[in-house]
Design an enzyme around this catalytic site. Structure first.
Site, PDB file in Angstrom:
ATOM      1  N   SER A 151       0.900  -1.588   0.009  1.00 56.04           N
ATOM      2  CA  SER A 151      -0.044  -0.108   0.009  1.00 56.04           C
ATOM      3  C   SER A 151       0.831   1.252   0.178  1.00 56.04           C
ATOM      4  CB  SER A 151      -0.816  -0.038   1.205  1.00 56.04           C
ATOM      5  OG  SER A 151      -1.482   1.135   1.403  1.00 56.04           O
ATOM      6  N   TYR A 166      -0.867  -1.027  10.316  1.00 50.67           N
ATOM      7  CA  TYR A 166      -1.014  -1.187   8.870  1.00 50.67           C
ATOM      8  C   TYR A 166       0.115  -0.868   8.062  1.00 50.67           C
ATOM      9  CZ  TYR A 166      -3.518  -1.057   4.115  1.00 50.67           C
ATOM     10  OH  TYR A 166      -3.839  -1.231   3.046  1.00 50.67           O
TER      11      TYR A 166
HETATM   12  P1  NAD Z   1     -11.817  -5.826   1.346  1.00 54.51           P
HETATM   13  O1  NAD Z   1     -11.841  -5.751   2.894  1.00 54.51           O
HETATM   14  O2  NAD Z   1     -12.951  -5.583   0.375  1.00 54.51           O
HETATM   15  O3  NAD Z   1     -10.989  -7.090   1.122  1.00 54.51           O
HETATM   16  C1  NAD Z   1     -10.189  -7.805   1.984  1.00 54.51           C
HETATM   17  C2  NAD Z   1     -10.279  -9.407   1.611  1.00 54.51           C
HETATM   18  O4  NAD Z   1      -9.420 -10.065   2.623  1.00 54.51           O
HETATM   19  C3  NAD Z   1     -11.841  -9.920   1.989  1.00 54.51           C
HETATM   20  O5  NAD Z   1     -12.193 -10.510   0.990  1.00 54.51           O
HETATM   21  C4  NAD Z   1     -11.642 -10.411   3.472  1.00 54.51           C
HETATM   22  O6  NAD Z   1     -12.536 -11.469   3.609  1.00 54.51           O
HETATM   23  C5  NAD Z   1     -10.057 -11.260   3.323  1.00 54.51           C
HETATM   24  N1  NAD Z   1      -9.603 -11.538   4.389  1.00 54.51           N
HETATM   25  C6  NAD Z   1      -9.193 -10.494   5.595  1.00 54.51           C
HETATM   26  N2  NAD Z   1      -8.665 -11.250   6.438  1.00 54.51           N
HETATM   27  C7  NAD Z   1      -8.162 -12.627   5.880  1.00 54.51           C
HETATM   28  C8  NAD Z   1      -7.802 -13.758   6.337  1.00 54.51           C
HETATM   29  N3  NAD Z   1      -7.352 -13.626   7.935  1.00 54.51           N
HETATM   30  N4  NAD Z   1      -7.549 -14.594   5.719  1.00 54.51           N
HETATM   31  C9  NAD Z   1      -7.989 -14.603   4.441  1.00 54.51           C
HETATM   32  N5  NAD Z   1      -8.695 -13.719   3.773  1.00 54.51           N
HETATM   33  C10 NAD Z   1      -8.914 -12.527   4.749  1.00 54.51           C
HETATM   34  O7  NAD Z   1     -10.733  -4.854   0.892  1.00 54.51           O
HETATM   35  P2  NAD Z   1      -9.846  -4.286  -0.184  1.00 54.51           P
HETATM   36  O8  NAD Z   1      -9.987  -2.895  -0.223  1.00 54.51           O
HETATM   37  O9  NAD Z   1     -10.421  -4.848  -1.357  1.00 54.51           O
HETATM   38  O10 NAD Z   1      -8.330  -4.482   0.199  1.00 54.51           O
HETATM   39  C11 NAD Z   1      -7.736  -5.669  -0.453  1.00 54.51           C
HETATM   40  C12 NAD Z   1      -6.116  -5.511  -0.123  1.00 54.51           C
HETATM   41  O11 NAD Z   1      -5.749  -4.264  -0.954  1.00 54.51           O
HETATM   42  C13 NAD Z   1      -5.844  -5.327   1.122  1.00 54.51           C
HETATM   43  O12 NAD Z   1      -4.527  -6.129   1.432  1.00 54.51           O
HETATM   44  C14 NAD Z   1      -5.637  -3.989   1.351  1.00 54.51           C
HETATM   45  O13 NAD Z   1      -4.846  -3.677   2.435  1.00 54.51           O
HETATM   46  C15 NAD Z   1      -4.897  -3.600   0.222  1.00 54.51           C
HETATM   47  N6  NAD Z   1      -5.217  -2.217  -0.380  1.00 54.51           N
HETATM   48  C16 NAD Z   1      -6.299  -1.599  -0.439  1.00 54.51           C
HETATM   49  C17 NAD Z   1      -6.543  -0.385  -0.851  1.00 54.51           C
HETATM   50  C18 NAD Z   1      -7.744   0.594  -0.817  1.00 54.51           C
HETATM   51  O14 NAD Z   1      -7.594   1.856  -0.646  1.00 54.51           O
HETATM   52  N7  NAD Z   1      -8.917  -0.322  -0.624  1.00 54.51           N
HETATM   53  C19 NAD Z   1      -5.296   0.571  -0.791  1.00 54.51           C
HETATM   54  C20 NAD Z   1      -4.272  -0.089  -0.860  1.00 54.51           C
HETATM   55  C21 NAD Z   1      -4.195  -1.473  -0.744  1.00 54.51           C
END
Ligand code: NAD
Length: 259
Positions: A151, A166
């Site tokens: 991220s 985070y």
């Molecule tokens: P989201 O919450 O929609 O998706 C996260 C997914 O991870 C979900 O399907 C959840 O069930 C799964 N998950 C959580 N804990 C878990 C575990 N212990 N074992 C297996 N699965 C697990 O979030 P998102 O925004 O789609 O984020 C996805 C990834 O992208 C994350 O790693 C997040 O940190 C990263 N990210 C997101 C953003 C943003 O702005 N949305 C920006 C940078 C990075």
């Protein structure tokens, strides 16, 4: 089209949540001709999402439960995927997208060790455990693509939503990626990472339309990223064309670094 020329399976963790990046990445892999295997907390949901995506794009698809932070759970999920491969229902695993993650907006002095451990466990330890499970077969095959979700928070000290645990966990993923890439640089398996800025998903639990509008206004490009824009980077890093990208990171942040 960034598909591989050989039929392969892409394993995607964290791909079951509605509007999430993982689901869009899984859809993009399938659109590009990959078979997919989804690992997420709720096995029924993972299987359902995988089946829908597989049907939409006419590729083999499988979904199973995995808590990426738990070694026994990851071992069981890996065995379940391998059983599908051994039975001929999935082609061999060629790509792994480590996307499962959680964030936390808690200010540093209000955090406790349990929160720190949880955020580190899902993001950093999860990436370690799932990679450790799926890497050996890729090394044996002499071809593989691992793409790890970091991220912009790792590079800028948060500033989007997630704070110290985070940012630390996502920074750990950058070091993990580079060190593993160095160790297996000439194996045919590449290990790279992606550092998105804010993306349009439900991860920012407790955010409001006002806070989301402020977030968008603070990004030079004037909006958050779509999940499709992030998925395109995963697809490229997983393609044959990306063979010379090893241990690198791709920023996708709407010019946030220029701000
Ligand atoms: P989201 O919450 O929609 O998706 C996260 C997914 O991870 C979900 O399907 C959840 O069930 C799964 N998950 C959580 N804990 C878990 C575990 N212990 N074992 C297996 N699965 C697990 O979030 P998102 O925004 O789609 O984020 C996805 C990834 O992208 C994350 O790693 C997040 O940190 C990263 N990210 C997101 C953003 C943003 O702005 N949305 C920006 C940078 C990075």
């Amino acid at each position: 089209m960034t598909s591989t020329t050989t039929a392969r399976t892409a394993v995607i963790t964290g791909a079951a949540s509605e509007r999430g990046i993982g689901m869009t990445v899984a859809d993009r892999y399938a659109r590009d001709g990959w078979a997919i295997a989804i690992l997420d907390l709720d096995g029924d949901r993972a299987a359902q999402v995988a089946a829908e995506i597989g049907e939409r794009h006419g590729v083999p698809a499988f979904g199973t439960a995995a808590n990426v932070a738990d070694e026994a759970s990851v071992t069981a999920a890996h065995a379940a995927v391998q059983a599908e491969v051994d039975a001929g229902r999935l082609p061999a695993v060629g790509a792994l997208a480590n996307i499962a993650g959680i964030t936390s907006p808690v200010p540093f002095l209000e955090t406790d060790l349990a929160l720190w451990n949880k955020v580190m466990a899902v993001n950093a330890t999860g990436t370690y455990l799932v990679t450790k499970a799926f890497l050996p077969a890729m090394l044996d095959a002499g071809w593989g693509r691992i793409v790890n979700m970091s991220s912009v928070s790792a590079q800028r000290g948060g500033g989007v939503f997630g704070k110290v645990p985070y940012s630390a966990a996502k920074a750990a993923i950058l070091g993990f990626t580079k060190a593993l890439a160095r160790e297996i640089a000439d194996s045919g398996v590449t290990v790279n990472s992606v550092t998105p800025g804010a993306v349009d998903t439900n991860i920012r639990v407790g955010s409001t339309p006002e806070s989301e509008a402020k977030l968008a206004a603070d990004i030079p490009i004037g909006r958050v990223a779509s999940t499709e824009e992030i998925a395109a980077v995963f697809a490229f890093l997983s393609s044959d064309d990306a063979a010379y990208l090893q241990g690198t990171n791709i920023d996708i942040n709407g010019a946030s670094h220029l701000h």
